[in-house]
Design an enzyme around this catalytic site. Structure first.
Site, PDB file in Angstrom:
ATOM      1  N   ALA A 169       0.778  -1.370   0.075  1.00 33.04           N
ATOM      2  CA  ALA A 169      -0.149   0.118   0.034  1.00 33.04           C
ATOM      3  C   ALA A 169       0.945   1.193   0.494  1.00 33.04           C
ATOM      4  O   ALA A 169       0.399   2.332  -1.144  1.00 33.04           O
ATOM      5  CB  ALA A 169      -0.856   0.145   1.380  1.00 33.04           C
ATOM      6  N   ASP A 186      -7.034  -0.622   6.772  1.00 34.18           N
ATOM      7  CA  ASP A 186      -7.777  -2.332   6.932  1.00 34.18           C
ATOM      8  C   ASP A 186      -6.796  -2.900   7.527  1.00 34.18           C
ATOM      9  O   ASP A 186      -6.339  -3.959   6.355  1.00 34.18           O
ATOM     10  CB  ASP A 186      -8.740  -2.470   6.207  1.00 34.18           C
ATOM     11  CG  ASP A 186      -9.576  -3.510   6.991  1.00 34.18           C
ATOM     12  OD1 ASP A 186      -9.116  -3.564   8.441  1.00 34.18           O
ATOM     13  OD2 ASP A 186     -10.208  -4.051   6.540  1.00 34.18           O
TER      14      ASP A 186
END
Length: 339
Positions: A169, A186
């Site tokens: 990410a 998350d």
């Protein structure tokens, strides 16, 4: 996916071992009922009565299993740590997603860091204003596993608004030129040696994440256990780290029965994002497709009203996560060493 075999341990309990080398701590009692056992801490364990082990697998990064439990239905387990349970995952995912989206005046684009299970995307896609969701998870095997076996999220995985990216990410956000209305974390807890620690640091928030938010953009992240005995593991430090970067930061918590603990989330923005209860309920009515099972304005007000112990701990926290001060913690399901 290999066939599970039973191996007897010295204590007489069997452990299920998959030919992919996945280990699940499972044993039987005198009534011949199988139990999955998860270590919460050195002196605390949490057990679930099982109907069966449905599926097992392994990837480059982690071990994966899907269990059918008597109390909580299907349970997703990664590296021996329960990630979510069919009967109550809606509490976690509604709390993670809807407060941020409802607090934003008109959210259209969302970037999810992690979320390979698909439930986070599912909740985001309930919002009528959403035009694009980017879900970036590092593990293709976990994503494929969840797409195949967690049928409750099938619609979300195949929604045309969802862009699925397999990548780290941090690297993905760095290379993208676009900005987002909402960014969601998350991810697993920030544990040294784990794949997610750098995604909780002040440097990451300041240099990479914050610049990728649109004006009025909101960042929200899961922040680990937030109970009376567990809130100092990572919850207060995540909050304090985000306070060093964002002008407005808000915390809230909720009890997750299958986690045997209260869980925490932290929202942050450089613009004020407080919303009155009446307005929140009105936005749920106008924006959200279908019925939410847990969250409304009253429950969110309750969730963001913290007890004295945790309020004081947040106020007094001084630790700021950085690349240099990684530490071992007691995470949900696995015990780590403090430094």
């Amino acid at each position: 996916m290999g066939e599970a075999v039973e191996i007897m341990l010295e204590n007489g309990f069997p452990k299920i071992r998959n030919e992919t080398s996945l280990n699940l701590s499972i044993h039987s009692n005198k009534q011949d009922c199988h139990w999955y056992e998860e270590t919460i801490d050195d002196d605390l364990k949490w057990s679930f009565a099982l109907n069966s082990v449905l599926h097992q697998g392994t990837s480059e990064y982690q071990d994966i299993a899907l269990l059918d439990t008597k109390r909580f239905g299907k349970v997703l387990v990664i590296d021996g740590k329960m990630q979510s349970a069919e009967r109550d995952e809606f509490i976690y995912h509604e709390c993670l997603i809807h407060p941020a989206l409802l607090s934003h005046p008109n959210p259209k684009s969302v970037f999810i860091m992690g979320g390979g299970e698909g439930s986070t995307a599912r909740e985001i896609l309930k919002h009528k204003t959403i035009e694009k969701v980017v879900m970036c998870d590092i593990d293709q095997v976990v994503v494929d596993f969840c797409k195949k076996f967690l049928t409750v999220n099938s619609e979300a995985f195949y929604n045309k608004k969802l862009e699925l990216v397999i990548n780290d990410a941090k690297a993905e956000l760095e290379k993208r030129e676009e900005k987002f209305d909402i960014i969601v974390g998350d991810l697993a807890d920030p544990v040294e040696g784990g794949p997610c620690y750098q995604l909780y640091t002040k440097t990451f928030y300041h240099n990479i994440l914050r610049p990728k938010l649109n004006p009025n953009g909101i960042f929200v992240t899961q922040a680990g256990p937030a109970g009376i005995f567990t809130h100092k593991e990572v919850f207060t430090s995540i909050y304090n780290t985000m306070k060093q970067v964002f002008k407005y930061v808000k915390v809230y918590t909720a009890h997750i029965p299958s986690f045997a603990d209260t869980w925490g989330w932290v929202m942050a923005s450089d613009q004020q994002f407080e919303i009155e209860a009446k307005e929140m309920d009105q936005r749920i009515e106008e924006r959200v497709k279908g019925e939410l099972m847990y969250l409304n304005a009253s429950s969110f007000l309750s969730a963001s009203t913290l007890n004295k112990t945790i309020s004081l701990a947040l106020e007094r926290e001084t630790e700021v996560f950085s690349e240099e001060n990684a530490r071992y913690i007691h995470g949900h399901g696995v015990a780590y060493r403090h430094t």
